[in-house]
Design an enzyme around this catalytic site. Structure first.
Site, PDB file in Angstrom:
ATOM      1  CG  ASN A   9      21.333  33.904   7.466  1.00  0.00           C
ATOM      2  OD1 ASN A   9      22.027  32.916   7.197  1.00  0.00           O
ATOM      3  ND2 ASN A   9      21.367  34.502   8.651  1.00  0.00           N
ATOM      4  CE  LYS A  11      18.914  32.847  10.779  1.00  0.00           C
ATOM      5  NZ  LYS A  11      18.150  33.271  11.938  1.00  0.00           N
ATOM      6  CG  HIS A  94      23.028  36.705  11.980  1.00  0.00           C
ATOM      7  ND1 HIS A  94      22.485  36.026  13.047  1.00  0.00           N
ATOM      8  CD2 HIS A  94      22.015  36.911  11.102  1.00  0.00           C
ATOM      9  CE1 HIS A  94      21.187  35.829  12.807  1.00  0.00           C
ATOM     10  NE2 HIS A  94      20.878  36.358  11.637  1.00  0.00           N
ATOM     11  CD  GLU A  96      20.844  32.980  14.322  1.00  0.00           C
ATOM     12  OE1 GLU A  96      21.408  32.487  13.337  1.00  0.00           O
ATOM     13  OE2 GLU A  96      19.610  33.225  14.344  1.00  0.00           O
ATOM     14  CD  GLU A 166      18.815  39.703  10.765  1.00  0.00           C
ATOM     15  OE1 GLU A 166      18.077  39.175   9.933  1.00  0.00           O
ATOM     16  OE2 GLU A 166      19.765  39.118  11.292  1.00  0.00           O
ATOM     17  N   GLY A 172      13.354  34.251  14.260  1.00  0.00           N
ATOM     18  CA  GLY A 172      12.935  32.870  14.424  1.00  0.00           C
ATOM     19  C   GLY A 172      11.809  32.679  15.425  1.00  0.00           C
ATOM     20  CB  SER A 211       9.437  36.682  12.222  1.00  0.00           C
ATOM     21  OG  SER A 211       9.980  35.849  13.237  1.00  0.00           O
TER      22      SER A 211
HETATM   23  P1  13P Z   1      14.016  34.456  10.602  1.00  0.00           P
HETATM   24  O1  13P Z   1      13.538  35.044   9.297  1.00  0.00           O
HETATM   25  O2  13P Z   1      13.981  32.954  10.623  1.00  0.00           O
HETATM   26  O3  13P Z   1      13.345  35.092  11.774  1.00  0.00           O
HETATM   27  O4  13P Z   1      15.580  34.829  10.714  1.00  0.00           O
HETATM   28  C1  13P Z   1      15.964  36.143  10.541  1.00  0.00           C
HETATM   29  C2  13P Z   1      17.436  36.196  10.445  1.00  0.00           C
HETATM   30  O5  13P Z   1      18.132  36.020  11.426  1.00  0.00           O
HETATM   31  C3  13P Z   1      18.022  36.436   9.117  1.00  0.00           C
HETATM   32  O6  13P Z   1      19.383  36.691   9.222  1.00  0.00           O
END
Ligand code: 13P
Length: 247
Positions: A9, A11, A94, A96, A166, A172, A211
């Protein structure tokens, strides 16, 4: 036997040129991959990345979608548009989207149905915040999200679902769930899936996200109910994502 599924992903990262350059660099590194692999770039890079991945075992995914087929929805993208661009997968719900853009379970459930109707498959994300975890509400939150987000899975499609657990506090932050802790949540999700979809539950893959790095991927993927990973930051570098695929 569930086939492992590693998804990137990206983003809001990478231009069209950067996405194509990634594919050229990444594909030779995983040419032998026996796992399923997908990449979700930003919308403008979908077509170009799709062409760069053509003929490879890596599938194209979108990061979001609207549930309506067309209409006055400024800034949104319809499922059929993503299918036409070559997407086989769509990330739905997601954290976010849920937390920064206010998406609710009912909307996510409609997206899941719309993705299937357009001939694609959803990766449905669930996960608790740090406050919710510390209040001992992790399972209750997951249950509410599963009840709501998976309310409209069309019959015959349950086994095609992919879930992503997640935990929001791990995204992140460099703070990964422990393999045992992640497994515990995945087992709870598997139990919920069994209650809802009976025998199909055994075929549904549950990715872990938050992460995931080359150094911790193998340990997480060794857990019985962790069937893959949804990778953010560590998927932006070809060798780093290839190491996760090989883990
Ligand atoms: P990170 O791997 O940067 O923590 O992000 C995870 C994520 O949100 C994947 O959709």
């Amino acid at each position: 036997m569930r086939r492992r599924f590693l998804a990137a992903n990206w983003k809001m990262h990478k231009s069209i040129a950067e996405a194509v350059a990634f594919a050229k660099d990444f594909l030779p590194r995983i040419a032998w991959a026996e796992h399923e692999v997908a990449i979700a770039p930003p919308f403008p890079a979908l077509s170009a990345l799709g062409h760069a991945l053509a003929g490879s075992p890596v599938a194209l995914a979108a990061q979001n979608v609207h549930d309506e087929a067309q209409g006055a929805f400024t800034g949104e993208v319809a499922p059929s548009m993503l299918a036409e661009a070559g997407c086989q997968w769509v990330i739905v719900g997601h954290s976010e989207r849920r937390h920064l853009f206010g998406e609710r379970d009912a909307f996510i459930a409609r997206k899941v149905a719309a993705v299937f109707a357009a001939g694609m498959r959803p990766i449905v994300c669930v996960g608790e915040t740090l406050d919710e975890r510390e209040a001992g509400r992790t399972f209750a939150v997951l249950e509410t999200q599963l009840d709501g987000s998976l309310a409209d899975v069309p019959s015959g499609h349950a086994a095609d679902l992919v879930l992503a657990y997640e935990p929001v506090w791990a995204i992140g932050t460099g703070r990964t769930a422990t393999p045992d802790g992640a497994q515990e949540a995945h087992a709870m999700i598997r139990g919920w899936l069994r209650g809802r979809f009976a025998d199909d539950a055994g075929a549904i893959r549950i990715q872990y996200g938050g992460s995931v790095k080359p150094d911790n991927a193998a340990e997480l993927l060794a857990q019985p109910d962790i069937d893959g990973a949804l990778v953010g930051g560590a998927s932006l570098d070809p060798e780093s994502f290839a190491r996760i695929v090989r883990a």
